[in-house]
Design a protein around this motif. Structure first.
Motif: not given
Lengths: 228, 228
Positions: A139-143, A145
């Motif tokens: 989820n962190e990585n999505m944010a 991006l």
DNA sequence: CTCATCCTGCGATGTGCGTCACACTGTGGT
DNA sequence: ACCACAGTGTGACGCACATCGCAGGATGAG
């Protein structure tokens, strides 16, 4: 399997909190797999119900878009687990696993692990925690991006790699990540060229020195600030 | 809790594959929570070890970047579970949960659930599967952020919402998603304006009709093709 | 009913980054 | 020692999308 392997395996979520007896029994049912650089362990869409723990080396998990473009989900080092999704949720693999360096893995099949989970319910708890952590990270990585620009994502990726593979040395932290700039680009979701320019910029600012499939981090604080 | 609630709850991963007796016992320890539209159930960074299952209504999970920009992780409807990450991995919440519509939830605390997992180890298996599915979905969304343009992501989001909340009607599928275009934009990781233009374009092509916090899907096949 | 506020629609402008193009360099294979 | 090819470094260009600005509708509180 030598003493070091046993220790590496013991740090995997699967073995955490398991008593000596249980760990010994579990070790008895893993099989060892050896991969050379560039070799594919499994591919997207294949059937598969084995879970792996990295003993030595680095493995990348990649997805391929219909048009052939690739994206790198993660790079895994010793003690890290992968391939468990198809084990818990019986469907074809959604990523390919390819050795970034020569690697050795411990493998466990569904049929071997299942009875073990019944006998040792505490393992499930650790596995649930491991998956929960992964979801948080993803989820962190999505944010990132959505909100962070490419140089920021590159900085963040380098810091993550540094934390996991970095070795202190004279004149800074030596991070031998073993990734080409192309792979680094796939990892942060950007083009190779843009990543190259970001790295060149960091190097020019004196934050790091670029080496072949590695970087020397010279000013980790600046890099950290750039990543946010 | 009425009969419909019992049925909705039964479709949650937590209850799947549980015998009647177990399900009854588990239902006995859940507490019911009522939220009105816009009300916050919990916020990012708060401590919390409760897991929720939506009985009725819709809940959005949002993250806020340091600079205030928001991003929407998901919108959850009946039978869907959330808040379990802090339960399996005891850390502060990484997202806020806010009611999109008036909603009722079933809540379960760590201390109530834990003994249950010991007595019913089969639940852990279902939970592992649920998390594995979520990870698959999240990885999919990451790939979309990298490879798919905004209209494509909007189409995909609409199809997902249609699948979960759509109701067949004369002249097409009625999807009352209850989201503002701003929220839809946060869900797909784009600006409100761009999403608006994408929707207008779809409408102009006759693929859908735009309504207040809802759409009528007229040509689901074209929409599907646009999403890939 | 009436005003304030939230939501939607859409054009004008700017920019980050992808794409293309090409030269350079290092590495491994025979 | 050589060549081939994978990997790196950099500039020119265009485009998708964010940002800004504003106007018209809908909604709901009093």
């Amino acid at each position: 399997m030598n003493d070091r392997d046993v220790e590496v395996l013991g740090r995997a979520p699967l073995f955490e909190g398991l008593d000596d007896e249980g760990a010994k029994a579990l070790r008895a049912i893993v099989t060892e797999v050896h991969l050379s650089r560039g070799q594919t362990l499994f591919s997207e869409d294949q059937e598969g119900d084995r879970l792996y723990v990295v003993l030595d080396g680095k493995i990348k998990l990649t997805r391929t878009a219909p048009d052939g473009r690739e994206n790198l989900l993660s790079v895994l080092g010793p003690s890290e687990m992968f391939g468990e999704l198809s084990l818990f949720d019986p469907r074809p693999r959604t990523a390919s696993a390819i050795a970034v360096t020569e690697s050795r893995l411990a493998a466990l099949s569904h049929s071997d692990l299942w009875p073990f989970l019944k006998d040792h319910p505490e393992i499930s708890v650790h596995l649930l925690r491991a998956l929960a952590q992964r979801l948080r990270r993803t989820n962190e990585n999505m944010a990132d991006l959505v909100f962070t620009d490419v140089p920021g994502r590159v900085a963040k990726a380098l810091l993550d790699l540094a934390e996991r593979f970095g070795q202190p040395s004279e004149s800074g932290l030596h991070v031998h990540h073993d990734l080409t700039q192309e792979e680094l680009a796939q990892l942060v979701g950007a083009s190779r060229e843009t990543v190259n320019k970001a790295l060149a910029d960091f190097a020019q600012r004196g934050w790091l020195r670029i080496e072949a499939r590695a970087v020397q981090v010279l000013d980790i604080d600046r890099l950290r600030r750039r990543s946010r």
